[in-house]
Structure formats: structure tokens, C-alpha cells
Motif scaffolding. Structure first.
Motif, PDB file in Angstrom:
ATOM      1  N   TYR A 165       0.830  -1.203   0.000  1.00  0.00           N
ATOM      2  CA  TYR A 165       0.000   0.000   0.000  1.00  0.00           C
ATOM      3  C   TYR A 165       0.873   1.266   0.000  1.00  0.00           C
ATOM      4  CZ  TYR A 165      -3.285   3.621   1.261  1.00  0.00           C
ATOM      5  OH  TYR A 165      -4.026   4.785   1.251  1.00  0.00           O
ATOM      6  N   PHE A 166       1.906   1.296   0.852  1.00  0.00           N
ATOM      7  CA  PHE A 166       2.680   2.516   1.021  1.00  0.00           C
ATOM      8  C   PHE A 166       3.872   2.657   0.070  1.00  0.00           C
ATOM      9  CE2 PHE A 166       0.559   2.276   5.189  1.00  0.00           C
ATOM     10  CZ  PHE A 166       0.055   3.568   5.267  1.00  0.00           C
ATOM     11  N   PHE A 167       4.455   1.532  -0.368  1.00  0.00           N
ATOM     12  CA  PHE A 167       5.728   1.644  -1.088  1.00  0.00           C
ATOM     13  C   PHE A 167       5.763   1.025  -2.490  1.00  0.00           C
ATOM     14  CE2 PHE A 167       7.145   1.675   3.481  1.00  0.00           C
ATOM     15  CZ  PHE A 167       7.476   3.021   3.504  1.00  0.00           C
ATOM     16  N   ARG A 168       4.702   0.351  -2.903  1.00  0.00           N
ATOM     17  CA  ARG A 168       4.740  -0.313  -4.206  1.00  0.00           C
ATOM     18  C   ARG A 168       5.054   0.696  -5.325  1.00  0.00           C
ATOM     19  NH1 ARG A 168      -0.163  -3.803  -5.079  1.00  0.00           N
ATOM     20  NH2 ARG A 168      -1.194  -1.790  -4.909  1.00  0.00           N
ATOM     21  N   ASN A 169       5.973   0.283  -6.195  1.00  0.00           N
ATOM     22  CA  ASN A 169       6.423   1.062  -7.355  1.00  0.00           C
ATOM     23  C   ASN A 169       7.320   2.251  -7.013  1.00  0.00           C
ATOM     24  OD1 ASN A 169       5.176  -0.635  -9.242  1.00  0.00           O
ATOM     25  ND2 ASN A 169       3.218   0.444  -8.995  1.00  0.00           N
ATOM     26  N   MET A 170       7.724   2.374  -5.744  1.00  0.00           N
ATOM     27  CA  MET A 170       8.702   3.407  -5.411  1.00  0.00           C
ATOM     28  C   MET A 170      10.062   2.982  -5.967  1.00  0.00           C
ATOM     29  SD  MET A 170       9.956   4.931  -1.716  1.00  0.00           S
ATOM     30  CE  MET A 170       8.542   5.990  -1.462  1.00  0.00           C
ATOM     31  N   PRO A 171      10.784   3.881  -6.652  1.00  0.00           N
ATOM     32  CA  PRO A 171      12.112   3.515  -7.151  1.00  0.00           C
ATOM     33  C   PRO A 171      13.023   3.059  -6.011  1.00  0.00           C
ATOM     34  CG  PRO A 171      11.385   5.578  -8.128  1.00  0.00           C
ATOM     35  CD  PRO A 171      10.397   5.241  -7.045  1.00  0.00           C
ATOM     36  N   GLU A 172      13.723   1.953  -6.227  1.00  0.00           N
ATOM     37  CA  GLU A 172      14.593   1.378  -5.190  1.00  0.00           C
ATOM     38  C   GLU A 172      15.593   2.402  -4.665  1.00  0.00           C
ATOM     39  OE1 GLU A 172      17.951  -2.157  -4.687  1.00  0.00           O
ATOM     40  OE2 GLU A 172      17.122  -1.689  -6.667  1.00  0.00           O
ATOM     41  N   GLU A 173      16.201   3.172  -5.566  1.00  0.00           N
ATOM     42  CA  GLU A 173      17.223   4.134  -5.158  1.00  0.00           C
ATOM     43  C   GLU A 173      16.643   5.201  -4.223  1.00  0.00           C
ATOM     44  OE1 GLU A 173      20.351   7.294  -7.206  1.00  0.00           O
ATOM     45  OE2 GLU A 173      19.489   5.683  -8.434  1.00  0.00           O
ATOM     46  N   VAL A 174      15.453   5.691  -4.551  1.00  0.00           N
ATOM     47  CA  VAL A 174      14.791   6.698  -3.709  1.00  0.00           C
ATOM     48  C   VAL A 174      14.459   6.102  -2.343  1.00  0.00           C
ATOM     49  CG1 VAL A 174      12.715   8.129  -3.449  1.00  0.00           C
ATOM     50  CG2 VAL A 174      13.844   7.954  -5.682  1.00  0.00           C
ATOM     51  N   PHE A 175      13.942   4.870  -2.350  1.00  0.00           N
ATOM     52  CA  PHE A 175      13.585   4.208  -1.100  1.00  0.00           C
ATOM     53  C   PHE A 175      14.812   4.046  -0.202  1.00  0.00           C
ATOM     54  CE2 PHE A 175      12.697   0.269   1.372  1.00  0.00           C
ATOM     55  CZ  PHE A 175      11.575   0.714   2.058  1.00  0.00           C
ATOM     56  N   ARG A 176      15.914   3.575  -0.785  1.00  0.00           N
ATOM     57  CA  ARG A 176      17.139   3.372   0.005  1.00  0.00           C
ATOM     58  C   ARG A 176      17.694   4.694   0.541  1.00  0.00           C
ATOM     59  NH1 ARG A 176      18.949  -1.760  -0.063  1.00  0.00           N
ATOM     60  NH2 ARG A 176      18.221  -3.128  -1.733  1.00  0.00           N
TER      61      ARG A 176
ATOM     62  N   ILE B 270      12.555  -6.592  -5.138  1.00  0.00           N
ATOM     63  CA  ILE B 270      12.798  -5.506  -6.088  1.00  0.00           C
ATOM     64  C   ILE B 270      12.587  -6.048  -7.496  1.00  0.00           C
ATOM     65  CG2 ILE B 270      14.459  -3.774  -6.909  1.00  0.00           C
ATOM     66  CD1 ILE B 270      13.922  -3.507  -3.913  1.00  0.00           C
ATOM     67  N   ARG B 271      11.791  -5.351  -8.296  1.00  0.00           N
ATOM     68  CA  ARG B 271      11.617  -5.706  -9.709  1.00  0.00           C
ATOM     69  C   ARG B 271      11.697  -4.449 -10.548  1.00  0.00           C
ATOM     70  NH1 ARG B 271       6.815 -10.231 -10.160  1.00  0.00           N
ATOM     71  NH2 ARG B 271       7.926 -11.886  -9.071  1.00  0.00           N
ATOM     72  N   ASP B 272      12.494  -4.524 -11.610  1.00  0.00           N
ATOM     73  CA  ASP B 272      12.668  -3.363 -12.497  1.00  0.00           C
ATOM     74  C   ASP B 272      13.070  -2.124 -11.710  1.00  0.00           C
ATOM     75  OD1 ASP B 272      11.868  -4.937 -14.719  1.00  0.00           O
ATOM     76  OD2 ASP B 272       9.756  -4.546 -14.240  1.00  0.00           O
ATOM     77  N   SER B 273      13.973  -2.342 -10.726  1.00  0.00           N
ATOM     78  CA  SER B 273      14.511  -1.260  -9.886  1.00  0.00           C
ATOM     79  C   SER B 273      13.441  -0.529  -9.077  1.00  0.00           C
ATOM     80  CB  SER B 273      15.288  -0.242 -10.734  1.00  0.00           C
ATOM     81  OG  SER B 273      16.366  -0.860 -11.392  1.00  0.00           O
ATOM     82  N   LYS B 274      12.334  -1.238  -8.791  1.00  0.00           N
ATOM     83  CA  LYS B 274      11.271  -0.656  -7.976  1.00  0.00           C
ATOM     84  C   LYS B 274      10.880  -1.609  -6.848  1.00  0.00           C
ATOM     85  CE  LYS B 274       9.242   2.269 -11.540  1.00  0.00           C
ATOM     86  NZ  LYS B 274       8.044   2.554 -12.346  1.00  0.00           N
ATOM     87  N   ILE B 275      10.434  -1.032  -5.740  1.00  0.00           N
ATOM     88  CA  ILE B 275       9.920  -1.803  -4.615  1.00  0.00           C
ATOM     89  C   ILE B 275       8.566  -2.391  -5.018  1.00  0.00           C
ATOM     90  CG2 ILE B 275       9.134  -1.670  -2.206  1.00  0.00           C
ATOM     91  CD1 ILE B 275      12.117  -1.094  -2.492  1.00  0.00           C
ATOM     92  N   THR B 276       8.397  -3.698  -4.822  1.00  0.00           N
ATOM     93  CA  THR B 276       7.081  -4.293  -5.125  1.00  0.00           C
ATOM     94  C   THR B 276       6.166  -4.268  -3.901  1.00  0.00           C
ATOM     95  OG1 THR B 276       7.666  -6.557  -4.466  1.00  0.00           O
ATOM     96  CG2 THR B 276       8.175  -5.900  -6.754  1.00  0.00           C
ATOM     97  N   GLY B 277       6.775  -4.185  -2.716  1.00  0.00           N
ATOM     98  CA  GLY B 277       6.005  -4.281  -1.474  1.00  0.00           C
ATOM     99  C   GLY B 277       5.889  -5.708  -0.981  1.00  0.00           C
ATOM    100  N   ARG B 278       6.365  -6.646  -1.796  1.00  0.00           N
ATOM    101  CA  ARG B 278       6.359  -8.047  -1.376  1.00  0.00           C
ATOM    102  C   ARG B 278       7.659  -8.371  -0.637  1.00  0.00           C
ATOM    103  NH1 ARG B 278       2.525 -11.127  -2.855  1.00  0.00           N
ATOM    104  NH2 ARG B 278       3.757 -13.020  -2.640  1.00  0.00           N
ATOM    105  N   ILE B 279       7.594  -9.382   0.212  1.00  0.00           N
ATOM    106  CA  ILE B 279       8.775  -9.851   0.928  1.00  0.00           C
ATOM    107  C   ILE B 279       9.494 -10.869   0.057  1.00  0.00           C
ATOM    108  CG2 ILE B 279       9.522 -11.227   2.915  1.00  0.00           C
ATOM    109  CD1 ILE B 279       7.253  -9.805   4.490  1.00  0.00           C
ATOM    110  N   TYR B 280      10.809 -10.715  -0.040  1.00  0.00           N
ATOM    111  CA  TYR B 280      11.622 -11.666  -0.787  1.00  0.00           C
ATOM    112  C   TYR B 280      11.931 -12.842   0.150  1.00  0.00           C
ATOM    113  CZ  TYR B 280      15.470 -13.684  -3.444  1.00  0.00           C
ATOM    114  OH  TYR B 280      16.284 -14.549  -4.135  1.00  0.00           O
ATOM    115  N   GLY B 281      11.356 -13.994  -0.148  1.00  0.00           N
ATOM    116  CA  GLY B 281      11.536 -15.153   0.730  1.00  0.00           C
ATOM    117  C   GLY B 281      10.562 -15.122   1.887  1.00  0.00           C
ATOM    118  N   VAL B 282      11.092 -15.281   3.100  1.00  0.00           N
ATOM    119  CA  VAL B 282      10.253 -15.407   4.296  1.00  0.00           C
ATOM    120  C   VAL B 282      10.545 -14.253   5.252  1.00  0.00           C
ATOM    121  CG1 VAL B 282       9.668 -16.913   6.254  1.00  0.00           C
ATOM    122  CG2 VAL B 282      10.282 -17.915   4.048  1.00  0.00           C
TER     123      VAL B 282
END
Length: 196
Positions: free
Chosen positions: A64-75, A137-149
Motif C-alpha cells: 500500500y505505502f511503497f509499491r512502485n517506489m524507485p529502489e534508489e529513492v527508497f534506500r 525488487i523488480r525493475d529497480s522498484k519496490i514491489t512491497g512483497r517480501i523476498y523469501g520469508v
């Protein structure tokens, strides 16, 4: 003589507040945080009733809050959070315990269900390790999903064992404050629940 190592939970152990909501507040502002929580409230109620898993609700909030935010901006914003906001949330007693372990030459690592992105920069500033929940991270964007567990409960022990050969350490210390920390505390030579 073998070295010693100490593992610290983060939210509630090192910090006084859950940093998931603090990082949202820092990124999006107070009004957006409360609006989002209101919109997500039906799912949050189901989570409180134990009808939705911890991982599922966390992903819902992150999406809800971070999906599609560019990874670089988020970091970049997470690094700012670690410099500007996080120090005021850290318990003095926790920081003292970390520094005491470091002064004794012990290796120290935070093991947290929070996202590595908003915990690792703070850990790096102290010269300690960080094992946390990884965000997809997909296409240099935050998906909001957890990678793994989600790094909670038994997964904390799994992630520790992936990174460290514990047979190479004399004493293992662990600090936590919730049921999700119990497996890590039970793994340790010295496990401390809600105390240092």
C-alpha cells in the motif's frame, strides 16, 4: 579460544517503537500514515484475530505505502531515516549493551523482522551486522512483497545459521522481547528476554 557473538532483535528490543510505522511516517507523513491505516483497517482487524498471517499483513502494508517506489529513492530515504529519526527511538540500555559486547571483542548482529533497508544503515554506523526481512525488487522498484520469508520466529535462527557457523563461537548471546524472538533466544548460550 573461540570468539563470542551477540544477536539483538531490533523493534521493541533496541527501539522503543515498531519501526515499520515510523519508516512509513518518515517517508509519507502523518496524514498519509493514518489514512492508509484506516483504509487497511479491515485487514488489520483480521490480523489481530489471527486470521491473517504476519507476513501477509506486512506485505499488504508495504504494498500500500511503497509499491512502485524507485529502489534508489527508497534506500536514500531509509538512510536519512537512520540518520535523522532512528537515533531518538533507540534505547540507551540497548546501545550500551551493544557497545559492551563490541568492547569485549564480540561480534554483534541485529536480527530483525523489519526491512534491512531501514535498519542496515544504522547497523553499519556502529560497525555491526544486520540480518533482516528482505524486500522484493523488480525493475529497480519496490514491489512491497517480501523476498523469501519474513525474518521472524524460526526464520531468525535459519537466517543466522545461513550466515554464521555457530560451532565457531564459544558463547552466543541473544536479546529479544517477543514470542517471535524465542527460537533465537533458545539457540543462544545466554538468552535475555526483555532485559540486558
Amino acid at each position: 579460544m573461540k570468539p563470542s557473538i551477540a544477536f539483538f532483535d531490533f523493534d521493541g528490543t533496541i527501539t522503543r517503537k515498531d519501526t515499520l510505522f515510523e519508516i512509513i511516517r518518515f517517508h509519507k507523513g502523518e496524514a498519509s500514515l493514518y489514512t492508509g491505516l484506516l483504509i487497511l483497517s479491515p485487514a488489520l482487524v483480521l490480523f489481530k484475530m489471527k486470521l491473517v498471517s504476519n507476513q501477509a499483513i506486512k506485505q499488504l502494508v508495504l504494498q500500500y505505502f511503497f509499491r512502485n517506489m524507485p529502489e534508489e529513492v527508497f534506500r536514500e530515504r531509509c538512510a536519512e531515516f537512520c540518520r535523522e529519526r532512528l537515533p531518538s527511538l533507540v534505547r540507551d540500555s540497548a546501545l550500551n549493551a551493544i557497545r559492551q559486547h563490541l568492547a569485549k571483542g564480540h561480534q554483534v548482529s541485529v536480527v530483525t523482522a523489519s526491512g534491512q533497508e531501514w535498519v542496515a544503515p544504522w547497523c553499519e554506523s556502529l560497525g555491526i551486522g544486520c540480518i533482516g526481512t528482505r524486500l522484493e525488487i523488480r525493475d529497480s522498484k519496490i514491489t512491497g512483497r517480501i523476498y523469501g520469508v519474513n525474518c521472524n520466529g524460526v526464520e531468525k535462527v535459519n537466517r543466522i545459521k545461513q550466515q554464521f557457523d555457530l560451532s565457531g563461537y564459544d558463547d552466543i548471546y541473544a536479546y529479544g522481547d517477543t514470542v517471535g524472538d524465542k527460537p533465537m533466544l533458545q539457540m543462544a548460550t545466554y538468552g535475555y528476554f526483555r532485559r540486558f
